[in-house]
Design a protein around this motif. Sequence first.
Motif, PDB file in Angstrom:
ATOM      1  N   UNK A  31       2.929   2.967 -28.605  1.00 43.69           N
ATOM      2  CA  UNK A  31       3.033   1.546 -28.164  1.00 43.69           C
ATOM      3  C   UNK A  31       1.501   1.086 -27.957  1.00 43.69           C
ATOM      4  N   UNK A  32       0.354  -0.219 -28.187  1.00 39.66           N
ATOM      5  CA  UNK A  32      -0.072  -0.501 -27.904  1.00 39.66           C
ATOM      6  C   UNK A  32      -1.789   0.249 -29.257  1.00 39.66           C
ATOM      7  N   UNK A  33      -2.621   0.091 -28.688  1.00 44.61           N
ATOM      8  CA  UNK A  33      -3.569   0.589 -29.290  1.00 44.61           C
ATOM      9  C   UNK A  33      -4.048   2.003 -29.871  1.00 44.61           C
ATOM     10  N   UNK A  34      -2.791   3.274 -28.315  1.00 50.25           N
ATOM     11  CA  UNK A  34      -2.257   4.616 -28.507  1.00 50.25           C
ATOM     12  C   UNK A  34      -1.852   4.987 -29.854  1.00 50.25           C
ATOM     13  N   UNK A  35      -1.681   4.034 -30.374  1.00 51.11           N
ATOM     14  CA  UNK A  35      -0.346   4.051 -31.642  1.00 51.11           C
ATOM     15  C   UNK A  35      -1.330   3.766 -32.769  1.00 51.11           C
ATOM     16  N   UNK A  36      -2.173   2.971 -32.476  1.00 52.35           N
ATOM     17  CA  UNK A  36      -3.254   2.575 -33.612  1.00 52.35           C
ATOM     18  C   UNK A  36      -4.221   4.163 -33.970  1.00 52.35           C
ATOM     19  N   UNK A  37      -3.979   4.405 -33.089  1.00 46.35           N
ATOM     20  CA  UNK A  37      -5.523   5.558 -33.311  1.00 46.35           C
ATOM     21  C   UNK A  37      -4.789   7.424 -33.132  1.00 46.35           C
ATOM     22  N   UNK A  38      -3.652   7.099 -33.944  1.00 45.08           N
ATOM     23  CA  UNK A  38      -2.624   8.295 -33.975  1.00 45.08           C
ATOM     24  C   UNK A  38      -1.501   9.060 -32.924  1.00 45.08           C
ATOM     25  N   UNK A  39      -2.027   8.011 -31.905  1.00 45.26           N
ATOM     26  CA  UNK A  39      -1.021   8.744 -30.521  1.00 45.26           C
ATOM     27  C   UNK A  39       0.420   8.719 -30.752  1.00 45.26           C
ATOM     28  N   UNK A  40       1.586   9.845 -30.484  1.00 44.64           N
ATOM     29  CA  UNK A  40       2.965   9.775 -31.012  1.00 44.64           C
ATOM     30  C   UNK A  40       3.920  10.140 -29.721  1.00 44.64           C
ATOM     31  N   UNK A  41       4.856   9.060 -29.523  1.00 42.31           N
ATOM     32  CA  UNK A  41       5.520   9.715 -28.388  1.00 42.31           C
ATOM     33  C   UNK A  41       6.958  10.259 -28.830  1.00 42.31           C
ATOM     34  N   UNK A  42       7.524  11.076 -28.255  1.00 42.31           N
ATOM     35  CA  UNK A  42       8.946  11.609 -28.513  1.00 42.31           C
ATOM     36  C   UNK A  42      10.236  11.676 -28.014  1.00 42.31           C
ATOM     37  N   UNK A  43      11.268  11.812 -29.009  1.00 46.36           N
ATOM     38  CA  UNK A  43      12.405  12.098 -28.655  1.00 46.36           C
ATOM     39  C   UNK A  43      13.186  13.639 -28.446  1.00 46.36           C
ATOM     40  N   UNK A  44      13.139  14.296 -27.739  1.00 52.51           N
ATOM     41  CA  UNK A  44      13.579  15.588 -27.782  1.00 52.51           C
ATOM     42  C   UNK A  44      14.965  16.107 -27.721  1.00 52.51           C
ATOM     43  N   UNK A  45      15.695  16.308 -27.920  1.00 52.36           N
ATOM     44  CA  UNK A  45      17.233  17.031 -27.706  1.00 52.36           C
ATOM     45  C   UNK A  45      17.727  18.213 -28.798  1.00 52.36           C
ATOM     46  N   UNK A  46      18.883  18.162 -27.502  1.00 53.25           N
ATOM     47  CA  UNK A  46      19.143  19.467 -27.584  1.00 53.25           C
ATOM     48  C   UNK A  46      20.787  19.603 -28.047  1.00 53.25           C
ATOM     49  N   UNK A  47      21.166  19.702 -29.271  1.00 50.54           N
ATOM     50  CA  UNK A  47      23.202  19.329 -29.622  1.00 50.54           C
ATOM     51  C   UNK A  47      23.029  20.924 -29.580  1.00 50.54           C
ATOM     52  N   UNK A  48      23.207  22.179 -29.046  1.00 48.78           N
ATOM     53  CA  UNK A  48      22.955  23.737 -28.750  1.00 48.78           C
ATOM     54  C   UNK A  48      22.334  24.371 -28.415  1.00 48.78           C
ATOM     55  N   UNK A  49      23.328  25.047 -27.408  1.00 42.28           N
ATOM     56  CA  UNK A  49      21.867  26.367 -26.970  1.00 42.28           C
ATOM     57  C   UNK A  49      21.296  25.443 -25.461  1.00 42.28           C
ATOM     58  N   UNK A  50      20.071  25.975 -25.560  1.00 41.78           N
ATOM     59  CA  UNK A  50      19.316  25.889 -24.880  1.00 41.78           C
ATOM     60  C   UNK A  50      18.135  25.244 -24.668  1.00 41.78           C
ATOM     61  N   UNK A  51      16.816  24.219 -24.434  1.00 40.87           N
ATOM     62  CA  UNK A  51      15.348  24.303 -25.093  1.00 40.87           C
ATOM     63  C   UNK A  51      14.857  24.337 -23.945  1.00 40.87           C
ATOM     64  N   UNK A  52      13.451  24.318 -23.916  1.00 35.70           N
ATOM     65  CA  UNK A  52      12.917  23.618 -22.635  1.00 35.70           C
ATOM     66  C   UNK A  52      11.206  22.911 -23.166  1.00 35.70           C
ATOM     67  N   UNK A  53      11.420  21.856 -22.773  1.00 33.15           N
ATOM     68  CA  UNK A  53      10.658  20.351 -22.918  1.00 33.15           C
ATOM     69  C   UNK A  53       9.125  20.501 -21.914  1.00 33.15           C
ATOM     70  N   UNK A  54       8.275  20.597 -22.073  1.00 34.11           N
ATOM     71  CA  UNK A  54       7.129  20.140 -21.691  1.00 34.11           C
ATOM     72  C   UNK A  54       6.497  19.086 -22.161  1.00 34.11           C
TER      73      UNK A  54
END
Length: 334
Positions: free
Chosen positions: A201-224
Amino acid sequence: MSAPDPQDRPSADRDRRVAQEAHAWVVRLTSGAATREDAEALAAWRSDPEQDAAFRAAAGLWKQAGHALAGSAPASRGDLQAMTRRRMLRRVAAGGIASASLAASATLALRWPVLNAAYRTGTGEIRTVALSGGIRIELDAETALDARLDDEGHDMVLHAGSVAVTVPASGAALTLGAGQGRLVTEPGRPAEFIVRCRPSEGLSGWVGGLDADMACLSGAITVVPAAGAQPTRLTAGEEIRIGPDARGVHPIDVAHAAAWRRGLLVFRDTPLSEVVDDLNRYRPGRIVLASSAAAARRVTGIFHLARPEEALRSIRTALALSEVRLGDRLVVLR
């Protein structure tokens, strides 16, 4: 009253043609289907100073459209068509869009990772890629992904869109980055996960900033979520959102997650702003929300990817929204 100078007619015709071409280039670059060849062709087209000025003005107008529409009535078709090359040049000379011109000049630089990505999809295109080691990637529409798989490790970067990744039991851990966040699978263990990124959102998005959703469907993952942040381990049926509106680990319906892989879009009490982002990946052109009140409306429903106009019509009717169409591709909802 003197008669019009017939010599002005060719100039006026060129004004209109250059303005139309400039807007067409902006639409092409923001469509998700632009290629490296398009970028090179645009650079050649902008070598003409007047065409370059027209492009910078058109890009500035496009960028500002969402903000302007949020505070005023939609512009008419005549208002947009009246933006001739000469008027654009006057605005540039007056400095009225100086900041927008700087942003427009950076358009290609900001989009270069997307245009240059190893794996890309266009509007309405879904693609499956099989990589070495049994890794399977499904790319949603308007997605751009880079991947490096070698003996040193398996690394991926998501620049735009959504991916569903299946990792087999054998092999090294896989790392995928999106914006400030990254996830890592567990070596020697199978996993399936989904990552979706969107402009911040905002200025960050205009200069290439990204947000994300990360979801695990099976097994396991580690998110930083960001460099130096505390890692979070996700197991099947869990998701985390990265960005200003981040929320902790929350459950998801695995059967409905990434329904685009089955040709469907599934929304459950989803903000209209996010619904429109999804529809824009499958429909040529763009849908624009003209008010923050409309963007906050909630949508629940199941729609077919192959029929985005039908989905748009159903949502507009259900939420009692008004619609203005500017040409065949731009739709303004309020």
